[in-house]
Write an enzyme that holds these catalytic residues in place. Structure first.
Site, short mmCIF file in Angstrom:
data_model
loop_
_atom_site.label_atom_id
_atom_site.label_comp_id
_atom_site.label_asym_id
_atom_site.label_seq_id
_atom_site.Cartn_x
_atom_site.Cartn_y
_atom_site.Cartn_z
N HIS A 1 -4.15 22.69 11.70
CA HIS A 1 -3.49 23.91 12.17
C HIS A 1 -2.02 23.57 12.33
CE1 HIS A 1 -2.64 27.65 14.10
NE2 HIS A 1 -2.64 27.21 15.34
N GLY B 1 -15.11 24.00 13.29
CA GLY B 1 -15.47 22.68 12.81
C GLY B 1 -16.96 22.47 12.61
N GLU C 1 -6.29 35.79 15.45
CA GLU C 1 -7.09 35.47 16.64
C GLU C 1 -6.84 36.46 17.77
OE1 GLU C 1 -6.93 30.62 15.89
OE2 GLU C 1 -5.64 31.58 17.37
N GLU D 1 -25.84 48.25 21.04
CA GLU D 1 -25.00 49.13 20.23
C GLU D 1 -23.58 48.57 20.03
OE1 GLU D 1 -25.86 51.66 18.49
OE2 GLU D 1 -27.93 51.69 19.23
#
Length: 288
Positions: free
Chosen positions: A47, A73, A134, A166
């Site tokens: 990252h 991972g 994210e 739902e």
């Protein structure tokens, strides 16, 4: 496989790949990696946070690369063991050897990603787009949407168990269809009633106001505001983070969900346990 302390691993390794959490990388780098980052070594990441926001500034005589699998991972490992792979992004921040791209591609091949697809990117693009995804969609946006849908039904008098199914349980069924064939496959697979509701009501729930909020979130990421906030949160001991995490555990959708999932014999036992397990802090781990 021999497991050694981070500084010893960094001393021995030609390639040091940092897989610790973003918030621990700078300290780990200064203490255990930097003293042994000799010319010709490769410093790898999965990252781009620490390089893009300059919490780590490597010397110019080493290669700095990123191989970012588009999955958690444990899923990467599982898919690899099945003979497949997950897609990865690769990037080169420093090419001291003039072979950094080749090395990054070889690493991607080693973890199985070339079976699924490898895309060239930059540390900046990967970091900013990943944080945005994210916060606005995959985690922050989705969890907020689920909770608000659950709360709306329960407040209107519907059973919490019905609201859970739902607004949370069925998300996987829809996401699987989208994953397999995009929005079109999902809409092909659902009823005409559901599709019409999707096309006429979705924008009323997630519309221009949400898009404006997303733009603000992206701007905070691009300016480094979010990174500074996250770094400061960890330097102060992470108390607010811990409070937020604990508050979310107490939300009714989590309590009802845990009870219902306990009756779902088809779910892996590990998945049922992981929700209540504290996260490890792999501060002392270096993959070298």
């Amino acid at each position: 496989m021999v497991v050694v302390a981070p500084d010893e691993a960094a001393k021995r390794a030609d390639w040091i790949h940092v897989l610790t959490p973003d918030e621990t990388q700078a300290e780990l780098y200064e203490q255990a990696i930097k003293p042994y980052l000799n010319p010709g070594k490769v410093l790898g990441f999965s990252h781009g946070f620490s390089i893009h926001f300059k919490t780590i500034v490597p010397p110019a005589d080493v290669d700095v690369v990123m191989i970012a699998p588009k999955s958690p991972g444990h899923l990467l490992r599982r898919v690899y063991s099945e003979g497949r792979g997950v897609p990865s992004l690769i990037a080169v921040a420093q090419d001291a050897s003039k072979r950094a791209h080749e090395y990054a591609l070889a690493y991607a091949h080693g973890i199985g990603s070339t079976r699924a697809g490898v895309l060239q990117t930059t540390f900046r693009e990967e970091t900013e787009s990943d944080l945005f995804g994210e916060q606005a969609v995959l985690c922050g946006g989705l969890t907020s949407l689920i909770k608000k849908g659950f709360e709306t039904l329960v407040e209107a008098g519907y059973a919490p168990e019905i609201a859970y199914f739902e607004c949370l349980h069925e998300v996987k069924l829809i996401v699987d269809l989208i994953y397999e064939g995009g929005l079109a496959r999902m809409r092909y697979s659902i009823s005409n009633t559901a599709e019409y509701g999707d096309l006429t009501r979705g924008e009323k729930v997630v519309g221009q106001e949400t898009r404006a909020a997303m733009k603000k979130i992206l701007a905070d990421i691009q300016s480094g505001e979010f990174a500074r906030e996250w770094i400061a949160e960890n330097k102060s001991g992470g108390k607010r983070f811990a409070q937020l995490r604990e508050k979310e555990k107490q939300h009714p959708v989590e309590i009802v969900g845990a009870q219902l999932r306990g009756m779902m014999s088809w779910l892996p036992r590990e998945a049922k346990k992981s929700a209540d397990a504290p996260k490890e802090n792999p501060k002392k781990v270096v993959n070298a």
